[in-house]
Scaffold this active site. Structure first.
Site, short mmCIF file in Angstrom:
data_model
loop_
_atom_site.label_atom_id
_atom_site.label_comp_id
_atom_site.label_asym_id
_atom_site.label_seq_id
_atom_site.Cartn_x
_atom_site.Cartn_y
_atom_site.Cartn_z
N HIS A 1 -8.60 2.58 -5.56
CA HIS A 1 -7.80 1.51 -4.57
C HIS A 1 -6.29 1.76 -5.12
CE1 HIS A 1 -11.23 -1.16 -4.10
NE2 HIS A 1 -11.51 -0.86 -5.22
N TYR B 1 0.61 -1.28 -0.18
CA TYR B 1 0.00 -0.01 -0.04
C TYR B 1 0.82 1.41 0.08
CZ TYR B 1 -3.74 -3.30 1.08
OH TYR B 1 -4.48 -4.48 1.10
O1 CA2 Z 1 -5.77 -1.39 -2.60
C1 CA2 Z 1 -6.68 -0.62 -1.98
O2 CA2 Z 1 -6.92 0.18 -1.79
C2 CA2 Z 1 -7.90 -1.69 -1.38
O3 CA2 Z 1 -8.77 -1.19 -1.40
C3 CA2 Z 1 -7.25 -2.02 0.11
C4 CA2 Z 1 -7.83 -3.06 0.95
C5 CA2 Z 1 -8.28 -4.29 0.18
O4 CA2 Z 1 -9.15 -5.12 1.17
C6 CA2 Z 1 -8.70 -4.10 -1.16
O5 CA2 Z 1 -8.68 -5.46 -1.87
C7 CA2 Z 1 -7.84 -3.03 -2.01
C8 CA2 Z 1 -7.19 -3.19 2.40
C9 CA2 Z 1 -7.11 -2.03 3.33
C10 CA2 Z 1 -6.48 -2.13 4.44
O6 CA2 Z 1 -5.30 -1.07 4.35
C11 CA2 Z 1 -4.31 -1.38 5.19
C12 CA2 Z 1 -3.26 -0.43 4.88
C13 CA2 Z 1 -2.05 -0.76 5.68
C14 CA2 Z 1 -1.82 -2.04 6.42
C15 CA2 Z 1 -2.82 -3.03 6.48
C16 CA2 Z 1 -3.93 -2.76 5.75
#
Ligand code: CA2
Length: 159
Positions: A101, A24
């Protein structure tokens, strides 16, 4: 001043920059907020930027955006893959909706390929890290300007 662009963020995005930077990126959610605000400002627009870990709260905000926003950018996070209720709320909007995303869900696990949000979105931006949000704001500004222009061009109802 026109209505702001609402930028809504789903569960766990508060952890941005703290965990899983290889997926991310290193920017925190506050960094992303600043990027969105700066990008909107270039177009003379403002943003309302929020994050929640609760599905019902996200749905309440989507409903509120119907009257209070000129366009919606939404990163539904995990709820994008699970929430019919979120899809139903998004379908009630008649403003542009940009799904956003950080990662490219299509290049990840199979379960991330299904999105309950995409059928209600005007378009989707994904895979560019925090730049996805900047591109989503660009799209939202363009779409909102187009919507406003066609509303002014419309003749009054009794003409
Ligand atoms: O890529 C993206 O922005 C997502 O929406 C992020 C979601 C995931 O479930 C989607 O498939 C794609 C997850 C968000 C969790 O964000 C975190 C950030 C840092 C550490 C852990 C989780």
């Amino acid at each position: 001043m026109s209505k702001p662009i609402w930028v809504l963020n789903g569960p766990n995005l508060n952890l941005l920059g703290v965990r899983e930077p290889h997926i991310y990126g290193h920017d925190s959610l506050d960094d992303v907020r600043a990027l969105c605000a700066a990008r909107a400002k270039r177009h003379g627009m403002e943003i309302e930027f929020r994050q929640t870990n609760h599905e019902g709260e996200l749905i309440d905000w989507v409903q509120a955006a119907r009257l209070e926003a000129c366009a919606l950018v939404i990163n539904p996070a995990g709820y994008g893959h699970t929430s019919v209720a979120l899809l139903d709320a998004l379908k009630s909007l008649d403003i542009p909706v940009v799904e956003c995303h950080l990662s490219n869900p299509a290049a990840r696990e199979g379960f991330r390929r299904a999105s309950y949000v995409s059928p209600a979105a005007t378009g989707v931006v994904c895979g560019f890290g925090s730049t996805s949000y900047e591109l989503a704001i660009e799209a939202a500004c363009a779409l909102a300007a187009r919507t406003a222009k066609s509303a002014t061009a419309r003749p009054p109802k009794d003409a």
